[in-house]
Design a protein around this motif. Sequence first.
Motif, PDB file in Angstrom:
ATOM      1  N   ASN A   2       0.753  19.889   4.269  1.00 54.05           N
ATOM      2  CA  ASN A   2       0.602  18.509   4.723  1.00 54.05           C
ATOM      3  C   ASN A   2       1.611  17.617   4.020  1.00 54.05           C
ATOM      4  N   HIS A   3       2.098  16.624   4.738  1.00 57.28           N
ATOM      5  CA  HIS A   3       3.049  15.679   4.160  1.00 57.28           C
ATOM      6  C   HIS A   3       2.556  14.263   4.392  1.00 57.28           C
ATOM      7  N   LEU A   4       2.800  13.421   3.434  1.00 57.70           N
ATOM      8  CA  LEU A   4       2.462  12.010   3.527  1.00 57.70           C
ATOM      9  C   LEU A   4       3.697  11.261   3.995  1.00 57.70           C
ATOM     10  N   LYS A   5       3.597  10.562   5.111  1.00 55.71           N
ATOM     11  CA  LYS A   5       4.713   9.769   5.626  1.00 55.71           C
ATOM     12  C   LYS A   5       4.382   8.299   5.459  1.00 55.71           C
ATOM     13  N   ILE A   6       5.264   7.595   4.784  1.00 56.85           N
ATOM     14  CA  ILE A   6       5.071   6.167   4.542  1.00 56.85           C
ATOM     15  C   ILE A   6       6.301   5.434   5.061  1.00 56.85           C
ATOM     16  N   ARG A   7       6.069   4.451   5.876  1.00 55.28           N
ATOM     17  CA  ARG A   7       7.173   3.651   6.424  1.00 55.28           C
ATOM     18  C   ARG A   7       7.355   2.408   5.560  1.00 55.28           C
ATOM     19  N   SER A   8       8.607   2.003   5.438  1.00 57.08           N
ATOM     20  CA  SER A   8       8.934   0.830   4.630  1.00 57.08           C
ATOM     21  C   SER A   8       9.988   0.008   5.348  1.00 57.08           C
ATOM     22  N   GLN A   9      10.001  -1.276   5.064  1.00 55.49           N
ATOM     23  CA  GLN A   9      11.041  -2.139   5.612  1.00 55.49           C
ATOM     24  C   GLN A   9      12.357  -1.918   4.883  1.00 55.49           C
ATOM     25  N   PHE A  10      12.311  -1.280   3.726  1.00 49.39           N
ATOM     26  CA  PHE A  10      13.509  -1.067   2.926  1.00 49.39           C
ATOM     27  C   PHE A  10      14.157   0.264   3.284  1.00 49.39           C
ATOM     28  N   GLY A  88      -1.009  -1.266  -0.778  1.00 57.57           N
ATOM     29  CA  GLY A  88      -1.117  -0.504   0.458  1.00 57.57           C
ATOM     30  C   GLY A  88      -0.565   0.900   0.305  1.00 57.57           C
ATOM     31  N   LEU A  89       0.570   1.024  -0.386  1.00 63.09           N
ATOM     32  CA  LEU A  89       1.147   2.336  -0.652  1.00 63.09           C
ATOM     33  C   LEU A  89       0.216   3.163  -1.519  1.00 63.09           C
ATOM     34  N   PHE A  90      -0.323   2.559  -2.571  1.00 65.88           N
ATOM     35  CA  PHE A  90      -1.241   3.262  -3.463  1.00 65.88           C
ATOM     36  C   PHE A  90      -2.458   3.767  -2.690  1.00 65.88           C
ATOM     37  N   LYS A  91      -3.019   2.917  -1.841  1.00 67.39           N
ATOM     38  CA  LYS A  91      -4.197   3.297  -1.052  1.00 67.39           C
ATOM     39  C   LYS A  91      -3.864   4.439  -0.090  1.00 67.39           C
ATOM     40  N   ALA A  92      -2.662   4.422   0.491  1.00 67.28           N
ATOM     41  CA  ALA A  92      -2.256   5.507   1.394  1.00 67.28           C
ATOM     42  C   ALA A  92      -2.156   6.833   0.632  1.00 67.28           C
ATOM     43  N   VAL A  93      -1.536   6.798  -0.552  1.00 62.20           N
ATOM     44  CA  VAL A  93      -1.414   8.007  -1.366  1.00 62.20           C
ATOM     45  C   VAL A  93      -2.794   8.476  -1.815  1.00 62.20           C
ATOM     46  N   GLU A  94      -3.635   7.556  -2.270  1.00 58.50           N
ATOM     47  CA  GLU A  94      -4.987   7.904  -2.699  1.00 58.50           C
ATOM     48  C   GLU A  94      -5.760   8.564  -1.555  1.00 58.50           C
ATOM     49  N   GLY A  95      -5.708   7.979  -0.373  1.00 59.93           N
ATOM     50  CA  GLY A  95      -6.408   8.544   0.778  1.00 59.93           C
ATOM     51  C   GLY A  95      -5.915   9.937   1.120  1.00 59.93           C
ATOM     52  N   TYR A  96      -4.604  10.113   1.059  1.00 53.69           N
ATOM     53  CA  TYR A  96      -4.030  11.430   1.343  1.00 53.69           C
ATOM     54  C   TYR A  96      -4.507  12.458   0.320  1.00 53.69           C
TER      55      TYR A  96
END
Length: 105
Positions: A2-10, A88-96
């Motif tokens: 499984n991979h965590l994909k996170i989108r960013s404006q940067f 938001g990033l932390f919560k996404a990683v935590e959830g994953y």
Amino acid sequence: MNHLKIRSQFKYVQHKIEAIDKESFRYNYNVIEGDALMNTLEKISYETKFVAGSDGGSICKSSSKYHAIGDIEIKEEDIKVGKEKALGLFKAVEGYLLANPDAYN
């Protein structure tokens, strides 16, 4: 796997790890380069520490320090927006990680 994909404006951000202390569960790093600094910041310093929670879990304590270039004023509103995105990033990683405990063993 499984991979965590996170989108960013940067498009690009470079981090520099300053310290990892496994005994005290502390991690310090700086954002030193990239469009996240918006040509107004020299760097952003972060300190993250995990402490035991009363329920048997962990509490993440994080602080950040913004280092402006010259005498540029950093608006509190901009800092708040950045902190909300980081949370938001932390919560996404935590959830994953909660959903995929084998990903970090």
